[in-house]
Design a protein around this motif. Structure first.
Motif, short mmCIF file in Angstrom:
data_model
loop_
_atom_site.label_atom_id
_atom_site.label_comp_id
_atom_site.label_asym_id
_atom_site.label_seq_id
_atom_site.Cartn_x
_atom_site.Cartn_y
_atom_site.Cartn_z
N ALA A 67 -2.24 -1.85 6.50
CA ALA A 67 -1.70 -1.25 5.28
C ALA A 67 -0.49 -0.37 5.58
O ALA A 67 -0.45 0.33 6.59
CB ALA A 67 -2.79 -0.44 4.58
N SER A 82 5.37 -10.64 2.24
CA SER A 82 4.49 -9.49 2.17
C SER A 82 4.92 -8.44 3.18
O SER A 82 4.84 -8.66 4.37
CB SER A 82 3.04 -9.87 2.43
OG SER A 82 2.24 -8.70 2.40
N ALA A 83 5.37 -7.30 2.68
CA ALA A 83 5.75 -6.21 3.59
C ALA A 83 4.52 -5.42 3.99
O ALA A 83 4.30 -5.17 5.17
CB ALA A 83 6.76 -5.30 2.91
N GLU A 84 3.71 -5.02 3.00
CA GLU A 84 2.61 -4.13 3.31
C GLU A 84 1.30 -4.47 2.62
O GLU A 84 0.27 -3.93 2.97
CB GLU A 84 3.00 -2.66 3.02
CG GLU A 84 3.50 -2.41 1.61
CD GLU A 84 3.93 -0.96 1.38
OE1 GLU A 84 4.04 -0.21 2.36
OE2 GLU A 84 4.17 -0.59 0.21
N HIS A 85 1.31 -5.36 1.64
CA HIS A 85 0.07 -5.65 0.90
C HIS A 85 -0.79 -6.73 1.52
O HIS A 85 -1.96 -6.85 1.18
CB HIS A 85 0.40 -6.05 -0.55
CG HIS A 85 1.01 -4.95 -1.37
ND1 HIS A 85 1.49 -5.14 -2.63
CD2 HIS A 85 1.22 -3.64 -1.10
CE1 HIS A 85 1.97 -3.99 -3.11
NE2 HIS A 85 1.82 -3.07 -2.20
N GLY A 86 -0.22 -7.53 2.42
CA GLY A 86 -0.98 -8.63 3.02
C GLY A 86 -0.87 -9.91 2.20
O GLY A 86 -0.12 -9.98 1.22
N ILE A 87 -1.66 -10.91 2.59
CA ILE A 87 -1.57 -12.24 2.00
C ILE A 87 -2.76 -12.52 1.07
O ILE A 87 -2.58 -12.94 -0.07
CB ILE A 87 -1.51 -13.32 3.11
CG1 ILE A 87 -0.28 -13.11 4.00
CG2 ILE A 87 -1.50 -14.73 2.51
CD1 ILE A 87 1.05 -13.23 3.28
N THR A 147 -5.80 -4.86 7.10
CA THR A 147 -4.64 -5.32 6.33
C THR A 147 -3.33 -4.74 6.87
O THR A 147 -2.28 -5.00 6.31
CB THR A 147 -4.77 -4.89 4.84
OG1 THR A 147 -4.90 -3.45 4.80
CG2 THR A 147 -5.99 -5.51 4.20
#
Lengths: 454, 454
Positions: free
Chosen positions: A145, A409-414, A143
């Motif tokens: 993360a 989405s910056a860091e959480h993913g799709i 991800t």
């Protein structure tokens, strides 16, 4: 034989079915997963994953990879007709190369276990996030993360030198590179990082390690405007070589959380509160330089007030406000994760706050962000929120993000939760190229179908 | 219409044929290109490149992208049946975003022009290499070009936030992201970086800028063993936050170049000479800290002697030896570029020197490297070298590299010159996945055929 019979025949006890499938395989931390999968495979090695994928690929059987289940986008949630491959048994540090400052680690290793192993060897593993105790390294990579301390050593993908992944057809793709410079062909590694299990299952990685700090200096600053937040960041990046966090809280967020925690730091509530953190390396003079930097910023009028933590406890009080656990008590809290060009975040937050309050006059809306990483979080809560309310919030926020040339989405993913908004951040051409790559690597579409791409 | 007629019809004066094709389109800096292409297209924009590629794709016409022609692997050399697309007319800085510390730049911009523009705006563009005056940003990205100062801000791919590229079918893929964190889908950007024009033609990029240093501190150190080189590097990375270069010269290299330049730095020739360079940011106390670090290393016995440059001229004398221009006077000089796990470089250099001297007793063989980046260069010259000799050298070196788990190209890329040795660094599975991606993005194989992959 059915696919499950074949899996049991080849992998025996590693395959769970029926009542042996625990509830924890149902959902990631978004708590949006409703179904148990029809089987869970818990391989002990990359070759076992290869066997499982080969069988599933031949049966056109959909597969959902699972790590520590701490994701927030539904990316690891199965449907009833899926088979889960869980990395939980593939845990362990294979090597720490002290000369090269690298760690080779199995994908199912909890992040915190890897961090502790690095520290024991005298290094910092710079990948870090709140879920460190239960998230797994493979999931962090799948991800890409984020976290609170990417300002110094970059995002997760910047800290991965080599990767091993198993493709949909069971091919083990081993690229366990340990070199900083390696220009032999396409960068396959970065293709798997952030692809959320849709291109292959990550089984091992070579991670970069960095010098271990011996301490931290922390300050809480009061600022009058977003322009000052940007100006102070630039000065901090120039003058604090060990700068490790720059956390910005809008008045809405800082005021709410100070009130809820019964904490009061400044005479008057500032428009913006910023936590500045710098790592120290026992060089001498670091605390003096930090204090004189803040003194200079006060003199230059960039900050109105600054508190320097005199103890670990004081620093924790700053972070307590930033972590904002009091927000969790609000009804139907949503934490939105977006990114925008740094200079545009102030304008965006104003427009976004206004639009949300117009649609939901009684809602709580507050903002905080890892501004140095162009990352903004929006906390939203409405007393009488329904599923449609939350969808409307997504619609308002992501449409505004698109208009400000940001990312949904910056860091959480799709995962599944942001999938339907992908076109707010990506062009049709970008989505089409992603599809071509997906088809090239997973022609039968068995890997995590419905995640990231429809 | 023929492909050239169609190109002329659509792009007019941008198409050169016959005598108008200058000699400079023949070869990159490896001087191995023998042929002129059948046409050169010099588009002024990404849409013009899209037109050219669409026509070529329909005609199944092979295309070779060209930048500043400073590559060393033959990656930009055309054959007589190819059409060259040169980026030379697409030069210019589109934007410097001061709040976000980014630069948006056209691919044909000379690197040095981009560096100067960053400096004028008060920033450092960290991508840097010797050919800065003539190489172009697009070529730097297409080859993921390395350099001497990646130790601080990473390799080229680490400094690219966004990219625009035109695909083989003429699709303009615009991903001009300015955010540090962006987890919306696959990282297409990194796929094009380092793919040497085989997947698309890069037309624009968003680059990261960093704080501009106000000066440099430079020291030349004498060390007794490769183990000390590694130990000193680790200490320098811990204690010199502004460390910007760590250049290691083996006795063979340092001795030869000092002799040739008539320079003498140490009483007795050291087994290893290391240039340590640290950027300063006007913070005060930086020179003292640098000197006390070196004093401590002397005391700890990691270095035998150290000279700190007292002037720019003295620093230049250190770099003069490192640049090793005296080597250029040797017959048939070859500069091999490989990478290895940092801890293995010492053993590799010993084995490699022995093997080359055994095969070519009268040859000059010397070693220097950007050891912190795992990058080693080997200078080889034999008085009576023929093409077969040089192929034998490649064979000896790359086979040893494979055995030491290294890479046959650290920073120069693969092009045609290293293509036949790709299997020394990559597994059949890796090469197969590269092929699948190539076919997915360029199904007719028109983009730079024969480069990187056969």
């Amino acid at each position: 034989m059915t696919v499950i019979e074949e899996l049991v025949h080849s992998l025996g006890e590693a395959v769970l079915t029926g009542d042996r499938i625990g509830d924890r395989y149902r959902s990631d931390a978004s708590l949006t997963g409703r179904s148990l999968p029809m089987a869970v495979v818990r391989p002990a090695s990359a070759p076992e994953i290869a066997i499982a994928l080969k069988i599933c690929n031949e049966h056109r059987q959909s597969v959902v990879p699972q790590g520590g289940m701490t994701g927030l986008a539904g990316g690891a949630n199965p449907k009833t007709e899926d088979i889960v491959i869980s990395l939980e048994r593939m845990s362990g540090i294979e090597e720490i190369d002290s000369a090269g400052a690298t760690m080779t680690v199995l994908a199912g290793t909890p992040l915190e276990v890897a961090q502790r192993a690095a520290e024991t060897a005298g290094f910092l593993l710079p990948i870090d996030l709140g879920a460190r105790g239960s998230c797994q390294v493979g999931g962090n990579l799948a991800t890409n993360a984020g976290g609170i301390r990417v300002i110094r050593h970059g995002v997760t993908r910047d800290n991965v030198l080599g990767l091993e992944a198993v493709l949909a057809d069971g091919t083990v793709l081993s690229s366990l590179n340990k070199m900083i410079k390696n220009n032999t062909g396409y960068d396959l590694r970065q293709l798997f990082i952030g692809s959320e299990g849709t291109l292959g299952i990550i089984t091992r990685a070579v991670l970069r390690l960095r010098p271990l700090p011996d301490g931290r200096l922390t300050a809480l600053c009061a600022l009058a405007s977003y322009a000052d937040v940007v100006a102070l960041l630039k000065r901090a990046q120039q003058q604090l070589p060990g700068l490790s966090a720059y956390e910005t809280m809008w008045e809405s967020y800082f005021g709410f959380n100070c009130g809820a925690e019964g904490l009061r730091f400044f005479e008057t509530p500032p428009a913006f509160a910023v936590i500045i953190e710098q790592c120290t390396h026992g060089l001498g003079g670091e605390r003096d330089a930090f204090e004189s930097f803040l003194g200079q910023m006060l003199e230059d009028g960039l900050i109105g007030d600054a508190l320097i933590a005199q103890s670990e406890k004081e620093a924790q009080a700053f972070w307590q406000v930033r972590e904002g656990h009091a927000l969790d008590r609000l009804p139907s809290l949503v934490n939105l994760d977006v990114s925008l060009p740094i200079g545009a975040i102030g304008r965006f937050a104003e427009a976004c706050g206004a639009a949300l309050h117009e649609a939901f006059p009684s809602a709580h809306v507050s903002f905080f962000g890892h501004v140095a990483d162009s990352n903004l979080h929006i906390a939203f809560s409405a007393p009488d929120a329904k599923a449609e309310t939350l969808h409307a919030v997504d619609e308002i926020v992501y449409t505004l993000v698109g208009r400000h040339h940001g990312s949904i989405s910056a860091e959480h993913g799709i995962g599944t939760l942001k999938r339907d908004f992908l076109d707010r951040s990506l062009s049709p051409a970008e989505i089409e190229v992603m599809r071509r790559i997906k088809t090239a690597l997973d022609p039968n579409g068995i890997l995590n179908p419905g995640k990231v791409l429809i």
